[in-house]
Motif scaffolding. Structure first.
Motif, PDB file in Angstrom:
ATOM      1  N   GLU A 130     -19.789 -11.825 -46.143  1.00  0.00           N
ATOM      2  CA  GLU A 130     -19.663 -12.744 -47.182  1.00  0.00           C
ATOM      3  C   GLU A 130     -20.506 -13.899 -46.912  1.00  0.00           C
ATOM      4  N   ILE A 131     -20.568 -14.531 -45.538  1.00  0.00           N
ATOM      5  CA  ILE A 131     -21.483 -15.870 -45.234  1.00  0.00           C
ATOM      6  C   ILE A 131     -22.937 -15.074 -45.249  1.00  0.00           C
ATOM      7  N   GLN A 132     -23.099 -13.958 -44.742  1.00  0.00           N
ATOM      8  CA  GLN A 132     -24.401 -13.395 -44.752  1.00  0.00           C
ATOM      9  C   GLN A 132     -25.106 -13.229 -46.196  1.00  0.00           C
ATOM     10  N   LYS A 133     -24.368 -12.595 -47.163  1.00  0.00           N
ATOM     11  CA  LYS A 133     -24.641 -12.581 -48.473  1.00  0.00           C
ATOM     12  C   LYS A 133     -24.943 -13.755 -49.040  1.00  0.00           C
ATOM     13  N   ASN A 134     -24.244 -14.812 -49.030  1.00  0.00           N
ATOM     14  CA  ASN A 134     -24.369 -15.912 -49.707  1.00  0.00           C
ATOM     15  C   ASN A 134     -25.370 -16.871 -48.957  1.00  0.00           C
ATOM     16  N   ALA A 135     -25.676 -16.857 -47.624  1.00  0.00           N
ATOM     17  CA  ALA A 135     -26.753 -17.606 -46.996  1.00  0.00           C
ATOM     18  C   ALA A 135     -28.371 -16.763 -47.450  1.00  0.00           C
ATOM     19  N   SER A 136     -28.237 -15.388 -47.590  1.00  0.00           N
ATOM     20  CA  SER A 136     -29.562 -14.672 -47.805  1.00  0.00           C
ATOM     21  C   SER A 136     -29.794 -14.832 -49.201  1.00  0.00           C
ATOM     22  N   GLU A 137     -28.853 -14.988 -50.211  1.00  0.00           N
ATOM     23  CA  GLU A 137     -29.090 -15.577 -51.670  1.00  0.00           C
ATOM     24  C   GLU A 137     -29.936 -16.720 -51.539  1.00  0.00           C
ATOM     25  N   GLY A 138     -29.209 -18.040 -50.709  1.00  0.00           N
ATOM     26  CA  GLY A 138     -29.759 -19.173 -50.832  1.00  0.00           C
ATOM     27  C   GLY A 138     -31.064 -19.405 -50.248  1.00  0.00           C
ATOM     28  N   LEU A 139     -31.425 -18.520 -49.154  1.00  0.00           N
ATOM     29  CA  LEU A 139     -32.773 -18.628 -48.541  1.00  0.00           C
ATOM     30  C   LEU A 139     -33.664 -17.975 -49.500  1.00  0.00           C
ATOM     31  N   SER A 140     -33.416 -16.713 -50.069  1.00  0.00           N
ATOM     32  CA  SER A 140     -34.221 -16.080 -50.971  1.00  0.00           C
ATOM     33  C   SER A 140     -34.646 -17.310 -52.123  1.00  0.00           C
ATOM     34  N   GLN A 141     -33.670 -17.861 -52.674  1.00  0.00           N
ATOM     35  CA  GLN A 141     -34.248 -18.730 -53.949  1.00  0.00           C
ATOM     36  C   GLN A 141     -34.864 -20.105 -53.316  1.00  0.00           C
ATOM     37  N   LEU A 142     -34.553 -20.523 -52.147  1.00  0.00           N
ATOM     38  CA  LEU A 142     -35.272 -21.605 -51.422  1.00  0.00           C
ATOM     39  C   LEU A 142     -36.908 -21.076 -51.272  1.00  0.00           C
ATOM     40  N   TYR A 143     -36.948 -20.016 -50.299  1.00  0.00           N
ATOM     41  CA  TYR A 143     -38.566 -19.560 -50.203  1.00  0.00           C
ATOM     42  C   TYR A 143     -39.168 -19.550 -51.293  1.00  0.00           C
ATOM     43  N   GLU A 144     -38.282 -18.739 -52.612  1.00  0.00           N
ATOM     44  CA  GLU A 144     -39.462 -18.683 -53.742  1.00  0.00           C
ATOM     45  C   GLU A 144     -39.733 -20.185 -54.192  1.00  0.00           C
ATOM     46  N   LYS A 145     -39.078 -21.290 -53.970  1.00  0.00           N
ATOM     47  CA  LYS A 145     -39.396 -22.573 -54.568  1.00  0.00           C
ATOM     48  C   LYS A 145     -40.436 -23.016 -53.512  1.00  0.00           C
ATOM     49  N   LEU A 146     -40.611 -22.657 -52.352  1.00  0.00           N
ATOM     50  CA  LEU A 146     -41.564 -23.042 -51.423  1.00  0.00           C
ATOM     51  C   LEU A 146     -42.947 -22.045 -51.771  1.00  0.00           C
ATOM     52  N   LYS A 147     -42.617 -21.183 -52.644  1.00  0.00           N
ATOM     53  CA  LYS A 147     -44.072 -20.115 -52.754  1.00  0.00           C
ATOM     54  C   LYS A 147     -44.377 -19.308 -51.632  1.00  0.00           C
ATOM     55  N   LEU A 148     -43.362 -19.104 -50.968  1.00  0.00           N
ATOM     56  CA  LEU A 148     -43.401 -18.102 -50.012  1.00  0.00           C
ATOM     57  C   LEU A 148     -42.663 -16.925 -50.085  1.00  0.00           C
ATOM     58  N   THR A 149     -43.494 -16.007 -51.106  1.00  0.00           N
ATOM     59  CA  THR A 149     -42.985 -14.680 -51.664  1.00  0.00           C
ATOM     60  C   THR A 149     -42.283 -13.733 -50.707  1.00  0.00           C
ATOM     61  N   ASP A 150     -43.228 -13.619 -49.496  1.00  0.00           N
ATOM     62  CA  ASP A 150     -42.721 -12.340 -48.579  1.00  0.00           C
ATOM     63  C   ASP A 150     -41.360 -12.872 -47.971  1.00  0.00           C
ATOM     64  N   SER A 151     -41.388 -14.078 -47.606  1.00  0.00           N
ATOM     65  CA  SER A 151     -39.864 -14.459 -47.101  1.00  0.00           C
ATOM     66  C   SER A 151     -38.708 -14.538 -48.104  1.00  0.00           C
ATOM     67  N   ALA A 152     -39.109 -14.815 -49.329  1.00  0.00           N
ATOM     68  CA  ALA A 152     -38.156 -14.551 -50.442  1.00  0.00           C
ATOM     69  C   ALA A 152     -37.814 -13.348 -50.575  1.00  0.00           C
ATOM     70  N   LEU A 153     -38.488 -12.445 -50.591  1.00  0.00           N
ATOM     71  CA  LEU A 153     -38.270 -10.839 -50.637  1.00  0.00           C
ATOM     72  C   LEU A 153     -37.608 -10.522 -49.664  1.00  0.00           C
ATOM     73  N   PHE A 154     -37.966 -10.794 -48.753  1.00  0.00           N
ATOM     74  CA  PHE A 154     -37.242 -10.317 -47.342  1.00  0.00           C
ATOM     75  C   PHE A 154     -35.601 -10.707 -47.388  1.00  0.00           C
ATOM     76  N   TYR A 155     -35.376 -12.081 -47.715  1.00  0.00           N
ATOM     77  CA  TYR A 155     -33.961 -12.523 -47.973  1.00  0.00           C
ATOM     78  C   TYR A 155     -33.254 -12.051 -48.885  1.00  0.00           C
ATOM     79  N   PHE A 156     -34.270 -11.554 -50.196  1.00  0.00           N
ATOM     80  CA  PHE A 156     -33.374 -10.914 -51.223  1.00  0.00           C
ATOM     81  C   PHE A 156     -32.929  -9.672 -51.085  1.00  0.00           C
ATOM     82  N   LYS A 157     -33.756  -8.922 -50.180  1.00  0.00           N
ATOM     83  CA  LYS A 157     -33.270  -7.606 -49.734  1.00  0.00           C
ATOM     84  C   LYS A 157     -31.931  -7.499 -49.053  1.00  0.00           C
ATOM     85  N   LYS A 158     -31.952  -8.500 -47.972  1.00  0.00           N
ATOM     86  CA  LYS A 158     -30.816  -8.632 -47.135  1.00  0.00           C
ATOM     87  C   LYS A 158     -29.408  -8.911 -48.118  1.00  0.00           C
TER      88      LYS A 158
END
Length: 739
Positions: A330-358
């Motif tokens: 549960e913690i890993q799912k919520n943290a990965s979702e938040g990091l995916s959205q965060l890296y998308e705002k930072l325009k780091l699409t590779d990191s955003a995609l990585f955490y979205f997959k997680k």
């Protein structure tokens, strides 16, 4: 709804076969007893156990130290029930500290000892505690299996068991609380709240305040899942307040974290950060790593919503690390979702995609687990419903007996009232007969008196006729006299009224003339002030310099820049002329004119200074009205008398607009040479020698306050530290555009 902890009711204190007086002993007495007992015997182990139980919610680490001291000489303990109780408490403490594998090991040891000694209450407590750990790990089938075993054990305990009524009711409250948790998992929130409220009612009757804390928190959790955050905050605050008053630091820290999540989802991010950071600090002291993981995700979300992406990234990564260390999906799912959205705002699409997959991986894992668990949930729900029906039938039987007793009492009371009413009716009839007799006697006396009066009236009639004739003559005389007097009075009053009306009209005309004169004077002064502002804004010196700049660009063959200058200058001139025809213009037009003017000045001085315009995010410029040409002189003064006189590499101009209930605040700040109204020896460098438009602004502020009685407009100038930099602030009333 993210990371809201369900507070599991743990059958923690089903510890020993015999109740001992040491449970109510004060903590300091227990500590003295432990310190004075040098022999590692059953008594010392029992005292250490109760010390650990006393600190389990306020200081889990200290509680664990006491338990470890007791278990360090477990081979010397003769009563294996004490050993089982110590391992049971150790499992509960390790669960709080998120050390789940160690907690399961301790509880399994307690289960072995309780089964060996035949302690059925202990076995139920061990299984119930293990069920809570599996719920935290999202292993619902195993959790439900253990809880079902614990429930069946509790059902097999006979009514004649020597345990007291309080123990029975405590167990009943625990059943209601755990049934409520099952209903949460099956999304039947109405029944969940109903069962938690029943648990609270029983706990209040038992005066077990500390047991009501998880039930209150769970009701808040239900409302949070239903997006009713106001009620969620209400119950979470009640739970936190009660936990704080009773010294339950674990529950207090947990509810503080839940409040952070509720406020974050309501959009109150400052409050969310306050509670989230507080919860992290509390859980660090307690060593509750699991709760820290949830708290860090809430804080990361609040920082992201506020635009502080660096802090959001720090706490989001911290939450993910904790989820990985504890192996909590549960913690890993919520943290990965938040990091995916965060890296998308930072325009780091590779990191955003990585955490979205997680995130997708953990979500699918949890969803699939939930689908597999659904059948198990329905089965256990049937068992709980059956148990609940038994309680309800018992309650309905008791209620029916009570109703029959009340009905019998009501019947007896009705019979008594009927006899009383009959007696009252007989008394009323007797009194009525007496009154009728008296009434007949009165009527006879009245008829005799009427005969006597009739003879007297006949004699008086002739005398009255004579008097009537005389009175008629007098009446005519008095009527004529009254009419004459009344006409005279009316004529006098009418003349007085006409004189007053004439005087009033004369006074009113004078007042209207004075008012028109004042209005004309105000308008004249306002027009003069506006003309000054226009002359200040479109002064020949500025026009001359702009045209020279255009000519320079043309001569240098920079046609694009020259064309751009001409377009901006034309736009600015048109806006100024259009705005100058009105006393109030929409804020978006005035704001556009100010930006054009500043950009022209920056181009004119080869971008020797930087600038920015900031508008508060909730301000809608198209709906606000501003006096035209009131702010521009402040920008011109900041450039010509602050930034250009004493050039510096970091020269900067900042224009900011903020709105609150009291009015609209516009600040013009620069970091150039400070404003010195008394300094008359400033060097001339090709710009105006004195502050441009300051007196005109003060006059217009005075006119605004005179024209609008409720206006509180004002104008201030402040010099920065080291006598460098100037900040000019305008405070204007909120004028809104009429639709």
């Amino acid at each position: 709804m993210k990371n809201l902890s369900c507070l599991i009711f743990i059958l923690l204190f089903l510890l020993l076969q015999e109740k001992t007086a040491a449970q109510s002993t004060k903590i300091d007495s227990l500590e003295r007893a432990v310190a004075g007992n040098l022999a590692n015997d059953d008594r010392k182990a029992r005292d250490l156990f109760f010390l650990a139980a006393s600190f389990i919610n306020s200081n889990p680490k200290k509680s664990l130290d006491y338990i470890d001291q007791g278990l360090s000489f477990e081979h010397n303990i003769k009563d294996k029930g004490i050993v089982a109780s110590c391992y049971r408490v150790k499992g509960a403490i390790l669960n709080i500290l998120a050390r789940f594998p160690e907690a399961i090991t301790a509880l399994n040891t307690a289960l072995i000892n309780d089964r060996a000694t035949g302690n059925v209450y202990g076995v139920a407590g061990d299984l119930s505690n293990m069920a809570t750990i599996y719920i935290y790990q999202s292993n619902f089938p195993q959790a439900l299996n253990y809880y079902q075993q614990a429930t069946k054990i509790m059902e097999r305990i006979p009514e004649s068991d020597p345990n007291s009524y309080k123990d029975r009711k405590r167990d009943e409250a625990a059943i209601y609380s755990n049934i409520g948790l099952v209903y949460i998992e099956t999304a039947d929130y109405i029944k969940a709240i109903e069962h938690f409220e029943k648990a609270i009612s029983l706990q209040e009757k038992l005066k077990n305040k500390i047991a009501t804390i998880p039930s209150l928190g769970n009701i808040g959790n239900v409302y949070g899942r239903q997006k009713n955050f106001r009620k969620a905050i209400l119950y979470a605050s009640k739970s936190a307040k009660l936990a704080d008053s009773l010294g339950d630091k674990v529950s207090y820290a947990r509810e503080t974290g839940n409040l952070a999540s509720y406020y974050s989802q309501m959009g109150q991010y400052d409050l969310a950060l306050n509670y989230g950071l507080k919860a992290i600090a509390l859980n660090k002291v307690l060593g509750n790593t699991k709760s820290i993981g949830f708290n860090m995700q809430n804080v990361a979300e609040a920082y992201a919503k506020k635009g502080d992406l660096e802090h959001a990234k720090f706490y989001g990564l911290g939450s993910l690390r904790i989820g990985q260390d504890l192996k909590m999906p549960e913690i890993q799912k919520n943290a990965s979702e938040g990091l995916s959205q965060l890296y998308e705002k930072l325009k780091l699409t590779d990191s955003a995609l990585f955490y979205f997959k997680k995130y997708a991986m953990f979500k699918d894992s949890i969803d699939n687990s939930k689908k597999r668990d659904e059948i198990a949930r329905l089965g256990i729900q049937y068992e709980f419903d059956k148990k609940e029906a038994t309680y309800q039938q018992q309650q309905e039987l008791a209620d029916e007996q009570m109703k029959q007793q009340r009905l019998q009492l009501a019947l007896n009371a009705e019979q008594l009232n009927a006899s009383l009413r009959l007696r009252s009716l007989q008394q009323v009839q007797l009194q009525n007969e007496k009154l009728q007799k008296k009434e007949k006697e009165k009527l006879l006396l009245i008829s005799i008196n009427n005969g006597k009066l009739q003879s007297v009236k006949v004699k008086q009639l002739s005398q009255e006729q004579k008097l009537d004739r005389l009175e008629l003559k007098q009446l005519w005389l008095y009527t004529i006299l009254i009419v004459v007097v009344l006409c005279s009075v009316l004529l006098f009053v009418y003349n007085k009224y006409r004189i007053r009306q004439l005087r009033f009209k004369n006074t009113l005309q004078q007042q209207q003339a004075e008012q028109r004169n004042k209005e004309l004077s105000y308008r004249s002064q306002l027009s003069e002030s506006e003309l000054k502002a226009i002359r200040s804004q479109m002064n020949p010196h500025f026009i001359f310099n702009v045209l020279n700049s255009i000519e320079s660009y043309i001569m240098d063959n920079d046609k694009r820049m020259a064309s751009r200058l001409i377009q901006k200058f034309a736009s600015l001139s048109r806006l100024i002329l259009e705005n100058s025809t009105k006393s109030l213009v929409t804020a978006d037009r005035e704001w556009k004119a100010l930006k054009l003017y500043t950009e022209l000045e920056a181009m004119r001085y080869s971008h020797s200074f930087s600038y920015d315009f900031v508008v508060d995010e909730h301000i809608r410029l198209e709906e606000l009205l501003l006096p035209p040409m009131l702010i521009q002189p402040l920008i011109e003064n900041a450039i010509l008398h602050g930034l250009i006189i004493d050039t510096q590499p970091d020269a900067h101009l900042a224009v900011k607009m903020v709105q609150n209930k009291t009015g609209l605040y516009i600040t013009v700040s620069d970091n150039g040479k400070g404003y010195h109204p008394q300094n008359k020896t400033q060097p001339k460098i090709g710009v105006k020698e004195k502050s441009i438009g300051i007196q005109s602004i003060r006059e217009r502020i005075e006119m605004i306050n005179l024209q609008y009685e409720d206006s509180k407009a004002r104008f201030d100038i402040k010099i920065g530290q080291g006598e460098r930099g100037t900040t000019a602030m305008l405070c204007l009333p909120n004028y809104f555009k009429v639709a």
